[in-house]
Design a protein around this motif. Structure first.
Motif, short mmCIF file in Angstrom:
data_model
loop_
_atom_site.label_atom_id
_atom_site.label_comp_id
_atom_site.label_asym_id
_atom_site.label_seq_id
_atom_site.Cartn_x
_atom_site.Cartn_y
_atom_site.Cartn_z
N LEU A 2 -43.34 10.34 0.63
CA LEU A 2 -42.34 9.99 -0.38
C LEU A 2 -41.07 9.44 0.26
O LEU A 2 -40.47 8.49 -0.25
CB LEU A 2 -42.00 11.20 -1.25
N LEU A 3 -40.68 10.04 1.35
CA LEU A 3 -39.47 9.56 2.04
C LEU A 3 -39.68 8.13 2.54
O LEU A 3 -38.79 7.28 2.41
CB LEU A 3 -39.12 10.49 3.20
N GLY A 4 -40.85 7.85 3.06
CA GLY A 4 -41.15 6.50 3.54
C GLY A 4 -41.12 5.48 2.42
O GLY A 4 -40.58 4.38 2.55
N MET A 5 -41.71 5.85 1.27
CA MET A 5 -41.71 4.94 0.12
C MET A 5 -40.29 4.71 -0.38
O MET A 5 -39.93 3.59 -0.75
CB MET A 5 -42.59 5.50 -1.00
N ALA A 6 -39.48 5.77 -0.39
CA ALA A 6 -38.09 5.63 -0.84
C ALA A 6 -37.31 4.72 0.11
O ALA A 6 -36.53 3.87 -0.34
CB ALA A 6 -37.43 7.00 -0.93
N LEU A 7 -37.52 4.89 1.41
CA LEU A 7 -36.82 4.04 2.38
C LEU A 7 -37.19 2.57 2.21
O LEU A 7 -36.31 1.70 2.25
CB LEU A 7 -37.11 4.50 3.81
N VAL A 8 -38.46 2.29 2.02
CA VAL A 8 -38.89 0.90 1.83
C VAL A 8 -38.32 0.34 0.54
O VAL A 8 -37.75 -0.75 0.51
CB VAL A 8 -40.43 0.80 1.85
N THR A 9 -38.45 1.09 -0.54
CA THR A 9 -37.99 0.61 -1.85
C THR A 9 -36.49 0.36 -1.85
O THR A 9 -36.03 -0.74 -2.21
CB THR A 9 -38.34 1.63 -2.95
N TYR A 10 -35.72 1.33 -1.47
CA TYR A 10 -34.27 1.19 -1.53
C TYR A 10 -33.73 0.35 -0.38
O TYR A 10 -32.70 -0.30 -0.52
CB TYR A 10 -33.59 2.55 -1.62
N GLY A 11 -34.43 0.34 0.73
CA GLY A 11 -34.02 -0.52 1.84
C GLY A 11 -34.08 -1.98 1.45
O GLY A 11 -33.17 -2.76 1.76
N LEU A 12 -35.15 -2.36 0.77
CA LEU A 12 -35.27 -3.76 0.32
C LEU A 12 -34.19 -4.10 -0.70
O LEU A 12 -33.67 -5.21 -0.71
CB LEU A 12 -36.65 -4.00 -0.28
N ARG A 13 -33.86 -3.15 -1.55
CA ARG A 13 -32.81 -3.40 -2.55
C ARG A 13 -31.44 -3.53 -1.89
O ARG A 13 -30.63 -4.37 -2.26
CB ARG A 13 -32.77 -2.29 -3.58
N LEU A 14 -31.17 -2.68 -0.92
CA LEU A 14 -29.86 -2.68 -0.28
C LEU A 14 -29.62 -3.92 0.57
O LEU A 14 -28.48 -4.34 0.75
CB LEU A 14 -29.70 -1.42 0.57
N VAL A 15 -30.68 -4.52 1.07
CA VAL A 15 -30.53 -5.72 1.90
C VAL A 15 -29.79 -6.81 1.13
O VAL A 15 -28.97 -7.53 1.70
CB VAL A 15 -31.92 -6.21 2.36
N PHE A 16 -30.05 -6.91 -0.17
CA PHE A 16 -29.44 -7.98 -0.95
C PHE A 16 -27.95 -7.74 -1.21
O PHE A 16 -27.26 -8.64 -1.66
CB PHE A 16 -30.20 -8.18 -2.26
N PHE A 17 -27.49 -6.53 -0.97
CA PHE A 17 -26.06 -6.26 -1.14
C PHE A 17 -25.24 -6.57 0.11
O PHE A 17 -24.02 -6.56 0.07
CB PHE A 17 -25.84 -4.78 -1.53
N LEU A 18 -25.92 -6.85 1.20
CA LEU A 18 -25.21 -7.21 2.43
C LEU A 18 -24.57 -8.59 2.26
O LEU A 18 -25.17 -9.48 1.65
CB LEU A 18 -26.16 -7.20 3.62
N PRO A 19 -23.38 -8.78 2.79
CA PRO A 19 -22.69 -10.07 2.63
C PRO A 19 -23.51 -11.23 3.21
O PRO A 19 -24.01 -11.15 4.32
CB PRO A 19 -21.39 -9.90 3.41
N GLY A 20 -23.67 -12.28 2.41
CA GLY A 20 -24.33 -13.49 2.88
C GLY A 20 -25.83 -13.53 2.73
O GLY A 20 -26.43 -14.59 2.88
#
Length: 101
Positions: A2-20
């Motif tokens: 579950l932790l791995g799935m959460a990291l992948v899911t939210y990691g991909l979402r957070l990437v788009f919030f990075l500047p640029g």
């Protein structure tokens, strides 16, 4: 797991919030991403409304169908999400009550 799935899911979402990051996506991909929420919501809602115990349910006494339609109509006319959800749930529960009794 579950932790791995959460990291992948939210990691991909957070990437788009990075500047640029969003600026580097091709224009067609950015345009296509506008439709992702609607597609995901449709993929979740449609089977829930039209499948009952693995069988297609297009019966006009289907309370999920009328609840979904009521939600859509109220949302379309009023543009108020809470009102639309409330109306859909009211229609669903009333029809469910009266079809079971």
């Amino acid at each position: 797991m579950l932790l791995g799935m959460a990291l992948v899911t939210y990691g991909l979402r957070l990437v788009f919030f990075l500047p640029g990051v969003g600026d580097k996506l091709p224009p067609r991909l950015r345009q296509a991403m506008v439709y992702v929420p609607v597609a995901v919501l449709t993929a979740i809602v449609i089977p829930e409304v039209f499948l009952h115990q693995g069988q297609l349910n297009t019966n006009l006494t289907n309370p999920q169908l009328w609840g979904m339609l009521a939600t859509g109509v109220v949302m379309w006319r009023s543009k108020r999400l809470l009102l639309a959800i409330s109306a859909g749930m009211l229609v669903y529960y009333l029809l469910r009550y009266f079809t079971q009794h």
